[in-house]
Design a protein around this motif. Sequence first.
Motif, PDB file in Angstrom:
ATOM      1  N   SER A  46       0.875  -1.173   0.000  1.00  0.00           N
ATOM      2  CA  SER A  46       0.000   0.000   0.000  1.00  0.00           C
ATOM      3  C   SER A  46       0.909   1.218   0.000  1.00  0.00           C
ATOM      4  N   PRO A  47       0.428   2.387  -0.394  1.00  0.00           N
ATOM      5  CA  PRO A  47       1.305   3.567  -0.418  1.00  0.00           C
ATOM      6  C   PRO A  47       1.932   3.881   0.939  1.00  0.00           C
ATOM      7  N   ILE A  48       1.168   3.671   2.021  1.00  0.00           N
ATOM      8  CA  ILE A  48       1.708   3.974   3.349  1.00  0.00           C
ATOM      9  C   ILE A  48       2.837   3.008   3.704  1.00  0.00           C
ATOM     10  N   TRP A  49       2.638   1.715   3.419  1.00  0.00           N
ATOM     11  CA  TRP A  49       3.688   0.740   3.693  1.00  0.00           C
ATOM     12  C   TRP A  49       4.893   0.954   2.784  1.00  0.00           C
ATOM     13  N   LEU A  50       4.645   1.429   1.569  1.00  0.00           N
ATOM     14  CA  LEU A  50       5.743   1.781   0.662  1.00  0.00           C
ATOM     15  C   LEU A  50       6.601   2.874   1.282  1.00  0.00           C
ATOM     16  N   GLY A  51       5.944   3.941   1.753  1.00  0.00           N
ATOM     17  CA  GLY A  51       6.674   5.040   2.390  1.00  0.00           C
ATOM     18  C   GLY A  51       7.406   4.591   3.639  1.00  0.00           C
ATOM     19  N   LEU A  52       6.772   3.690   4.404  1.00  0.00           N
ATOM     20  CA  LEU A  52       7.403   3.183   5.620  1.00  0.00           C
ATOM     21  C   LEU A  52       8.653   2.374   5.287  1.00  0.00           C
ATOM     22  N   ALA A  53       8.597   1.583   4.218  1.00  0.00           N
ATOM     23  CA  ALA A  53       9.762   0.791   3.806  1.00  0.00           C
ATOM     24  C   ALA A  53      10.917   1.695   3.379  1.00  0.00           C
ATOM     25  N   ILE A  54      10.588   2.777   2.695  1.00  0.00           N
ATOM     26  CA  ILE A  54      11.633   3.699   2.242  1.00  0.00           C
ATOM     27  C   ILE A  54      12.282   4.406   3.432  1.00  0.00           C
ATOM     28  N   GLY A  55      11.469   4.786   4.416  1.00  0.00           N
ATOM     29  CA  GLY A  55      11.998   5.611   5.508  1.00  0.00           C
ATOM     30  C   GLY A  55      12.241   4.901   6.821  1.00  0.00           C
ATOM     31  N   ALA A  56      11.937   3.586   6.922  1.00  0.00           N
ATOM     32  CA  ALA A  56      12.006   2.883   8.215  1.00  0.00           C
ATOM     33  C   ALA A  56      13.373   2.968   8.868  1.00  0.00           C
ATOM     34  N   TYR A  57      14.428   2.926   8.056  1.00  0.00           N
ATOM     35  CA  TYR A  57      15.774   2.970   8.628  1.00  0.00           C
ATOM     36  C   TYR A  57      16.007   4.257   9.403  1.00  0.00           C
ATOM     37  N   GLY A  58      15.312   5.327   9.003  1.00  0.00           N
ATOM     38  CA  GLY A  58      15.540   6.632   9.625  1.00  0.00           C
ATOM     39  C   GLY A  58      15.147   6.672  11.084  1.00  0.00           C
ATOM     40  N   LEU A  59      14.061   5.960  11.454  1.00  0.00           N
ATOM     41  CA  LEU A  59      13.605   5.985  12.840  1.00  0.00           C
ATOM     42  C   LEU A  59      14.622   5.316  13.760  1.00  0.00           C
ATOM     43  N   THR A  60      15.056   4.115  13.408  1.00  0.00           N
ATOM     44  CA  THR A  60      16.010   3.403  14.263  1.00  0.00           C
ATOM     45  C   THR A  60      17.374   4.095  14.271  1.00  0.00           C
ATOM     46  N   GLN A  61      17.757   4.683  13.132  1.00  0.00           N
ATOM     47  CA  GLN A  61      18.999   5.467  13.094  1.00  0.00           C
ATOM     48  C   GLN A  61      18.908   6.638  14.066  1.00  0.00           C
ATOM     49  N   ALA A  62      17.791   7.369  14.009  1.00  0.00           N
ATOM     50  CA  ALA A  62      17.634   8.557  14.840  1.00  0.00           C
ATOM     51  C   ALA A  62      17.668   8.200  16.323  1.00  0.00           C
ATOM     52  N   HIS A 225      15.516  16.162   4.393  1.00  0.00           N
ATOM     53  CA  HIS A 225      15.471  14.710   4.172  1.00  0.00           C
ATOM     54  C   HIS A 225      14.038  14.182   4.178  1.00  0.00           C
ATOM     55  N   MET A 226      13.140  14.884   4.828  1.00  0.00           N
ATOM     56  CA  MET A 226      11.730  14.530   4.714  1.00  0.00           C
ATOM     57  C   MET A 226      11.261  14.727   3.275  1.00  0.00           C
ATOM     58  N   ALA A 227      11.639  15.846   2.667  1.00  0.00           N
ATOM     59  CA  ALA A 227      11.259  16.112   1.280  1.00  0.00           C
ATOM     60  C   ALA A 227      11.866  15.084   0.331  1.00  0.00           C
ATOM     61  N   LEU A 228      13.133  14.708   0.585  1.00  0.00           N
ATOM     62  CA  LEU A 228      13.806  13.740  -0.280  1.00  0.00           C
ATOM     63  C   LEU A 228      13.069  12.401  -0.293  1.00  0.00           C
ATOM     64  N   THR A 229      12.836  11.826   0.885  1.00  0.00           N
ATOM     65  CA  THR A 229      12.202  10.501   0.926  1.00  0.00           C
ATOM     66  C   THR A 229      10.746  10.558   0.492  1.00  0.00           C
ATOM     67  N   ALA A 230      10.055  11.631   0.835  1.00  0.00           N
ATOM     68  CA  ALA A 230       8.655  11.755   0.403  1.00  0.00           C
ATOM     69  C   ALA A 230       8.554  11.785  -1.122  1.00  0.00           C
ATOM     70  N   CYS A 231       9.439  12.536  -1.768  1.00  0.00           N
ATOM     71  CA  CYS A 231       9.403  12.641  -3.232  1.00  0.00           C
ATOM     72  C   CYS A 231       9.664  11.295  -3.907  1.00  0.00           C
ATOM     73  N   PHE A 232      10.535  10.468  -3.301  1.00  0.00           N
ATOM     74  CA  PHE A 232      10.850   9.184  -3.932  1.00  0.00           C
ATOM     75  C   PHE A 232       9.774   8.129  -3.713  1.00  0.00           C
ATOM     76  N   ILE A 356       6.710   8.163   5.748  1.00  0.00           N
ATOM     77  CA  ILE A 356       5.357   8.018   6.294  1.00  0.00           C
ATOM     78  C   ILE A 356       4.404   9.051   5.683  1.00  0.00           C
ATOM     79  N   VAL A 357       4.842  10.312   5.695  1.00  0.00           N
ATOM     80  CA  VAL A 357       3.980  11.397   5.187  1.00  0.00           C
ATOM     81  C   VAL A 357       3.737  11.234   3.696  1.00  0.00           C
TER      82      VAL A 357
END
Length: 454
Positions: A46-62, A225-232, A356-357
Amino acid sequence: MSLSGLNRIEKKAAFSLASVFGVRMLGLFMILPVFAIYGEQLTGYSPIWLGLAIGAYGLTQALLQIPMGILSDKFGRKPVILAGLVVFLIGSVVAAMSDTIYGVVLGRAIQGMGAIASAILALAADLSREEQRPKVMATIGMFIGLSFTFAMILGPIVADAFGLSGLFWFTGVLTIVAMGLIQFMVPNSVNKAPRGDNVALPDQISRLIRHPQLSRLNGGVFILHMALTACFVTLPKQFVASGLSLENHWQVYLPALLGSFFLMVPFMIFAIKKQQEKPMFSAAITLLALALALLWILPLGFWSLVLSVVLFFTAFNYLEATMPSILSRIAPAGVKGSVMGIYSSSQFLGAFVGGIVGGYIASKFGEQTIFLAMALVTVIWLLLSFGMQPLKKSKSFSFAVNITSEAQAEKMAEQLINMPGVIEATLVHTEAVAYLKVDDKVVDLVAIKALLKS
């Protein structure tokens, strides 16, 4: 960038640690140009899970960036870095073996748990003399930028040849290479740089988060970086819709990224030579907002996409290259490790939120609306940037001092701050170290050293 002045150990440390950092970031970034297409083949898409897969590493990194740096101070740099790479390898294998979107999200989150950036930077500081440390750090920064460029090119090629799982297996192989570099190429540290210069200090973090100037940069890198991952979440689909097959996307990304580097360099030179860094910084944010607005407004077409992407990456690369330099000059003396830890965490958290966004907006309002939302957020960043203070040219130094009490430290700090060219002075008696931020064209370092030895 000239590496003259570096000794043999510093050169070896600069290139080996930069290679490790670059290889790891390459593995994280390669998913960006392809996952919006290949992710649709996974169970549970789904689009939300797609976004989560792209950005998931960011949460644990942070979440783990600062703790991993502190652990490296306690248990040693190399053991913590190797442990982080093992975790990253496990995450790559989990993602490679998954045929569901949920497994890929889990693998990406585990990849992020190998948060070794702060430990690598701390080891780089340990292995370099203070006067040469900026060159070592700049080498690492350059390799990060190159890794992003190579990721945009290699991602579509590897995915076309071996599929999405092949992309993660390739990342796993790169991680093993990085482990070999750490074990056999990176010199062993024999000296330690002062803690405040390279590792986050927990008691300083809450104060620095509230710092009015630093918070603008931390918020800015979050938005960038929010704009970068959201755009992709949608950009690869846009190129496919314009008639360019995925395996040929590198033919756009390569000239676009190279073009953006050539475009940004004159602006960087102008900003530094004419001391117009603040206006150029705001201009770059404006260009970023314009590029995002064009992606939203212009009719879907190949050349309109290319134009918008070139403008986007010109602004992105300029901001990505200049913000750490601005940060180091704004950072109070003696807490550079804490400042960089907060900045890195903000950067990775932005990547997570962007995924996510972007996924949420795509599912509720359509993918094209992502660009509008990111343009509006970037305008907010632009308004915040107007409150930044003009930047002063300065250099940071640390010196060993012979002090044993807080009272001695305060007295000597008062003497130092009244000396010509001293902008800031912080003395930490528990570490017997003085952190100074100075105007090197005015300061008398000989007189300072004489005072500190007295």
